[in-house]
Design a protein around this motif. Structure first.
Motif: not given
Length: 87
Positions: A16-43
């Motif tokens: 995997m190219e570095n930028n794609q890996r970084e994007l997926l790592v960020k995606l894996a660790n991003t949490k929902m900022p609002y709503g019913k699922y606030k604080g839950k990882h978006i994945i």
């Protein structure tokens, strides 16, 4: 370019190219900022919720782009691969 193999239900990232890996790592660790699922990882958002966003329209900006990517990942059944990138 993302290449993976399925071995006993485990996806392995072979290349995997570095930028794609970084994007997926960020995606894996991003949490929902609002709503019913606030604080839950978006994945980890329920599929029905992400499908609802797809029909309603994703938010503008980077967060909306990430939710759109989650939709595509869930659509293709690749959530487990991304979940393994959580820290």
């Amino acid at each position: 370019m993302l290449i993976y193999t399925k071995n006993l239900s485990v996806y392995k990232i072979l290349f995997m190219e570095n930028n794609q890996r970084e994007l997926l790592v960020k995606l894996a660790n991003t949490k929902m900022p609002y709503g019913k699922y606030k604080g839950k990882h978006i994945i980890d958002l329920p599929e029905h919720y992400v499908v609802w966003y797809n029909s309603k329209g994703f938010p503008q900006g980077k967060f909306g782009d990430m939710l759109r990517l989650v939709y595509e990942i869930q659509l293709n059944g690749l959530e487990d691969m991304v979940r393994k990138l959580k820290y």
